[in-house]
Write a protein that holds these residues in place. Sequence first.
Motif, mmCIF file in Angstrom:
data_model
loop_
_atom_site.group_PDB
_atom_site.id
_atom_site.type_symbol
_atom_site.label_atom_id
_atom_site.label_comp_id
_atom_site.label_asym_id
_atom_site.label_seq_id
_atom_site.Cartn_x
_atom_site.Cartn_y
_atom_site.Cartn_z
ATOM 1 N N GLN A 128 4.011 1.470 -13.968
ATOM 2 C CA GLN A 128 4.132 0.206 -13.014
ATOM 3 C C GLN A 128 3.208 0.591 -11.841
ATOM 4 O OE1 GLN A 128 6.301 -2.244 -13.583
ATOM 5 N NE2 GLN A 128 5.040 -3.297 -12.060
ATOM 6 N N ALA A 129 3.049 1.908 -11.579
ATOM 7 C CA ALA A 129 2.175 2.264 -10.477
ATOM 8 C C ALA A 129 0.838 1.695 -10.869
ATOM 9 C CB ALA A 129 2.199 3.562 -10.070
ATOM 10 N N LEU A 130 0.419 2.125 -12.164
ATOM 11 C CA LEU A 130 -0.974 1.884 -12.629
ATOM 12 C C LEU A 130 -1.273 0.461 -12.758
ATOM 13 C CD1 LEU A 130 -3.356 3.067 -13.747
ATOM 14 C CD2 LEU A 130 -2.647 3.132 -15.944
ATOM 15 N N GLY A 133 -2.703 6.618 -3.958
ATOM 16 C CA GLY A 133 -1.632 5.632 -3.897
ATOM 17 C C GLY A 133 -0.851 5.693 -4.880
ATOM 18 N N ILE A 134 -1.216 6.039 -6.060
ATOM 19 C CA ILE A 134 -0.628 6.171 -7.373
ATOM 20 C C ILE A 134 0.357 7.092 -7.258
ATOM 21 C CG2 ILE A 134 -0.706 6.692 -10.062
ATOM 22 C CD1 ILE A 134 -3.332 4.918 -10.131
ATOM 23 N N GLN A 180 0.684 -1.092 -0.008
ATOM 24 C CA GLN A 180 0.088 0.088 -0.069
ATOM 25 C C GLN A 180 0.798 1.207 0.077
ATOM 26 O OE1 GLN A 180 -0.528 -2.421 2.711
ATOM 27 N NE2 GLN A 180 -1.311 -3.676 0.996
ATOM 28 N N PRO A 181 0.900 2.006 -1.181
ATOM 29 C CA PRO A 181 1.904 3.184 -1.511
ATOM 30 C C PRO A 181 1.693 4.210 -0.175
ATOM 31 C CG PRO A 181 1.139 2.392 -3.467
ATOM 32 C CD PRO A 181 0.453 1.634 -2.500
ATOM 33 N N THR A 182 0.388 4.352 -0.022
ATOM 34 C CA THR A 182 0.372 5.678 1.173
ATOM 35 C C THR A 182 0.650 5.314 2.407
ATOM 36 O OG1 THR A 182 -1.987 4.758 1.358
ATOM 37 C CG2 THR A 182 -1.513 6.876 -0.311
ATOM 38 N N GLN A 228 0.608 16.258 -9.385
ATOM 39 C CA GLN A 228 -0.750 16.365 -9.449
ATOM 40 C C GLN A 228 -1.428 15.057 -9.613
ATOM 41 O OE1 GLN A 228 -1.973 19.113 -12.616
ATOM 42 N NE2 GLN A 228 -0.283 20.654 -11.935
ATOM 43 N N LEU A 229 -0.888 13.916 -9.416
ATOM 44 C CA LEU A 229 -1.592 12.600 -9.896
ATOM 45 C C LEU A 229 -2.664 12.383 -8.683
ATOM 46 C CD1 LEU A 229 1.414 10.138 -10.647
ATOM 47 C CD2 LEU A 229 -0.756 10.873 -12.174
#
Length: 553
Positions: A485-487, A457-458, A405-407, A529-530
């Motif tokens: 890769q994140a997507l 997260g992205i 989980q990136p966040t 800005q993602l």
Amino acid sequence: MKLFRSSLIFALLSSTVSAAPVLLTNIQGYGFDEKGGLARFSQLAFDDQSGKVLARGHQLSGFAQAKTLDGQGKTLLPGLIDGHGHLLGLGQNLNQVDLRTSQSEADAVAAVAAFAKTQPQAQWVIGRGWNQVLWPERQFPGNTLLDEAISDKPVWLTRVDGHAGWANSKALALAGISKETLDPPGGEIIRDAKGNPTGVLIDNAMLLLEKQIPASTEAERQAALQAAFNHLLSLGITSVHDAGIDAATLQSYQQLKNAKQMPLRIYAMLSATDPELKNWLKAGPLLDPSDQLVVRSVKIYGDGALGSRGAALIKPYSDKPEQKGLFVTQPDQLTAVMKLSLDAGFQTNVHAIGDLTNRLVLDRFEQLATDEQRLQGRHRVEHAQIVAPKDIPRFAKLHILPAMQPTHATSDKNMAQDRLGVARLRGAYAWKSFVDQGSRIVGGSDFPVELANPFFGIHAAVTRQDQQNQPVGGWLPEQRLPLTQALKAFTVDAAYGAFQDQQMGSLLPGQWADFIVVDRDLYQIPAEQLWQVQVQQSWVAGQKKYQTTMLTP
């Protein structure tokens, strides 16, 4: 097979129903090819009866009779998949006091008191989201201020990570927790200098109190799940891996599915702590040709969380040398339940945050399953948050998927170095290290621990920064992921972690027409800005389930 229609009506929703295929034109479409490479297209054709993609490309032919929708140049992505969330908890949290933004213990208490006044009939005051690491004193709270604010009814406030709770004296008394109460295995009762409970309970000690809270009714569970469905669809999430459900929640899912009131897809993991586990395993996987409700995995709980010092570490905590964390499931029991799950042919997904727990789990996968069984089983480590660098290659060697989980990294960056020191950070939140060795990351948020928005997260995966663009250059920037890769982690790779990569996640012909329309092109905006991307429509199986904007015929 004709996919059933959801009978649930959302406030902003009008379902598309027609017999002809639908051709969506004038779009900035992104998907993936058979090899996982990024694919771009400006037209997408799908059958809204079968719910499947028919074709994609730039000048599609053979659809003269199709209903045509003008995409108005908007960006279209595969429906996003959250590979680790807790739906019932999310739905319940939407109706509880949210302490995520509290700035101090006193601020949190004030929010609880204000919320309690709006719920005079409630037997308990329930909330979640506090994080002492973000408060000036950076210390666990106590029950003194909480008792001053509310003394006539029990209060129970879960920490943001779900691995600690904060109670007032009324709640402690109802649970029979006193100075004489012993710490349970895998849990800790935080005490003052005189040995009295302060109100904070860690991991398994939480169970001493939580069993006193009245169980939700079936109607309350279903209402909470429906609230979660609505919220997730508004964020572009069309499928969720629900990380640990009990028998009651499974029953609720089945009833909602049978009533055609499940508007997104659920890949549910059975909770290893549920008394019905053995019976579930004997019954075998619950599969579904419509991929709406699939149950073929078990969620096992290894250790606690880093923020509450419950993550089990090989060496002591840098900021508290007398502690090394907690095993929520003791090692012998962990071995037994992993073997039970593996022998039953279920995917085995183990919560492991600390480096010691990650190593123990990898050891057991190596001992309990053959290489072929591991390859076919797509078994997972949920979180894989702090891993000894020499253990990272073992994930690839043993075919174990990291579900990350990136966040968590951008939330934990303020305290991770305090807890671990500098050296251990080399194996912490190490997404790029996993990707570089060929591991497929199952992306997710762990909502409601973190906010469910997948674009948060992205953004975190690509920038390693918070939404204020801090720290400059990113935290542990060598672990940043490329956008594609994140997507993939939130689409096709998450689908792979549920044996569903042939059915969803890429928008290939023959896959489910699960897609979202967003307000900006991810590949044409600055990375910072993602997190600001807004979802305008969410479609599941060719049916529109959420919208804030219309596409024109």
